[in-house]
Design an enzyme around this catalytic site. Structure first.
Site, mmCIF file in Angstrom:
data_model
loop_
_atom_site.group_PDB
_atom_site.id
_atom_site.type_symbol
_atom_site.label_atom_id
_atom_site.label_comp_id
_atom_site.label_asym_id
_atom_site.label_seq_id
_atom_site.Cartn_x
_atom_site.Cartn_y
_atom_site.Cartn_z
ATOM 1 N N GLU A 245 0.834 -1.204 0.000
ATOM 2 C CA GLU A 245 0.000 0.000 0.000
ATOM 3 C C GLU A 245 0.868 1.254 0.000
ATOM 4 O O GLU A 245 0.643 2.197 -0.771
ATOM 5 C CB GLU A 245 -0.915 0.000 1.224
ATOM 6 C CG GLU A 245 -1.730 1.279 1.368
ATOM 7 C CD GLU A 245 -2.609 1.287 2.607
ATOM 8 O OE1 GLU A 245 -3.241 2.332 2.866
ATOM 9 O OE2 GLU A 245 -2.661 0.259 3.319
ATOM 10 N N LEU A 340 6.034 29.343 -8.850
ATOM 11 C CA LEU A 340 6.486 29.743 -10.182
ATOM 12 C C LEU A 340 5.329 30.031 -11.130
ATOM 13 O O LEU A 340 5.501 30.719 -12.142
ATOM 14 C CB LEU A 340 7.394 28.658 -10.772
ATOM 15 C CG LEU A 340 8.769 28.507 -10.100
ATOM 16 C CD1 LEU A 340 9.512 27.306 -10.675
ATOM 17 C CD2 LEU A 340 9.603 29.782 -10.268
ATOM 18 N N GLY A 342 2.784 31.743 -10.127
ATOM 19 C CA GLY A 342 2.167 32.983 -9.673
ATOM 20 C C GLY A 342 0.707 32.749 -9.298
ATOM 21 O O GLY A 342 0.348 31.703 -8.751
#
Length: 380
Positions: A245, A340, A342
């Site tokens: 799992e 990055l 924004g």
């Protein structure tokens, strides 16, 4: 610069093509609607069963694919690459069904496994309870033996497939006098049993299409033949399946990191700011160079353990290393990649924003990062 992957055979790559076509046709076009609705269309499970995407490791005599973990890994990778986080095929096929196959009686296997492989029966596993979290020994749900029946009482929470499931593997105390793990057993509960009820669909930060719910058991009576495995051996059974799992979570994190890096590179090279592309700024290039190196490190680690798991089961410690490193690295990288983007990094229509909310739980479910660190530290 990318690593040549040698762990997969030709039949694995042929299966990958089948998976890609199915996901692109049956899942990707509907994912936004499923997220908005807060649920997956149940019909996609039957379609996946017909395409051979469910229970790929299950022997063909039970309707499964007769494959190995490589086939399961490919499904996990391709779903992660597409941001398909609310469709719990892997939970059903590679976490819960293995309990039935390994521990079930011939009658249990004959009755349930073909229907699980066909997508006719959807499974869930009920471990976590309010107030217990990762502390499975703190479970309070009881299964009291009365004649040829068990009477189950208790409550579970954070249960994936909680609303769609037809069969639930319940972790319960069958011996109130025993301490710790010796008190636990696994019991199969059909969701049409009197006394079983589903609570609310939980309002999560991410993975909005996943039907994560509360489950309640009020004097639910099941035949003693619904015991899965030996009484008092439930915790041992859980420990046997937990490494797989946790490794599946690591596999998904590795592929999601690669996919989000590709999305971010495409965005920053196109996005203009102050007369230049965002890519032209040294800060952007340095940040993404770091993430590329991290991605390659995660891929190397995960592929190593994938090869090992296909030869022999990886250990609890190895799975903890893979899950911890892959998910923590992904989490840190996603924060940078959102930045990055924004303002658009905060918009869910962008894959990086969706991954930011959907993948945060990777460091929580399957055992928190703190639990993984403790497991690793025990062997130091």
């Amino acid at each position: 610069m990318d690593i040549q992957r040698t762990v997969y055979r030709e039949d694995h790559e042929q299966f990958r093509t089948t998976v890609q076509r199915f996901l692109d046709r049956e899942c990707v076009p509907h994912m936004a609607a499923w997220n908005a609705a807060g649920a997956i269309d149940r019909a996609v499970w039957a379609k996946a069963g017909r395409e051979g995407l469910l229970c790929t490791m299950l022997p063909t005599e039970y309707g499964g694919g007769g494959g190995d973990f490589g086939h399961s890994a490919i499904l996990a990778e391709e779903m992660a690459a597409r941001g398909l986080t609310g469709i719990n095929f892997g939970l059903h096929s590679d976490i819960i069904v293995p309990y039935l196959h390994r521990l079930g009686t011939p009658a249990q296997k004959d009755h349930w496994l073909p229907r699980c492989a066909a997508g006719e029966v959807i499974t869930a596993i009920a471990m976590t309870e309010p107030g217990t979290g990762s502390d499975l020994k703190g479970i309070r749900t009881t299964a009291r033996r009365e004649g040829d029946e068990y009477v189950i009482n208790g409550a579970k929470t954070f249960i994936s497939n909680g609303l769609l499931s037809d069969l639930v593997v319940v972790v319960a105390k069958t011996d109130p006098q025993a301490t710790g793990s010796k008190a636990m057993s696994l019991i199969l509960v059909e969701t049409d049993r009197p006394g079983f009820r589903r609570g609310r669909k939980l309002d999560k930060v991410g993975q909005h299409a996943a039907d994560t719910a509360e489950l309640f058991f009020d004097d639910v009576r099941v035949p003693a033949s619904n015991l899965l495995g030996e009484e008092g051996k439930g915790m041992y059974a859980l420990m046997h399946e937990l490494p797989q799992e946790r490794f599946l979570i690591a596999l998904g994190a590795a592929r999601a990191l690669e996919a989000c890096l590709a999305h971010t590179l495409a965005y920053v090279k196109e996005r203009q700011a102050f007369g230049h592309s965002v890519w032209d700024f040294q800060n952007t290039r340095f940040k993404l160079a770091d993430i590329k190196a991290q991605s390659l490190a995660v891929r190397t680690l995960v592929d190593h353990y994938l090869g090992e798991h296909m030869r022999r089961r990886i250990t609890l410690e190895e799975a903890a290393v893979a899950k911890l490193f892959a998910t923590e690295t992904l989490g840190s990288a996603l924060d940078t990649m959102v930045q990055l983007h924004g303002g658009y990094g905060y918009m869910l229509e962008y894959p990086v924003a969706r991954a930011f909310v959907d993948m945060r739980v990777n460091r929580i479910y399957g055992g928190t990062s703190e639990v993984q660190r403790d497991l690793i530290a025990r062997k130091l």
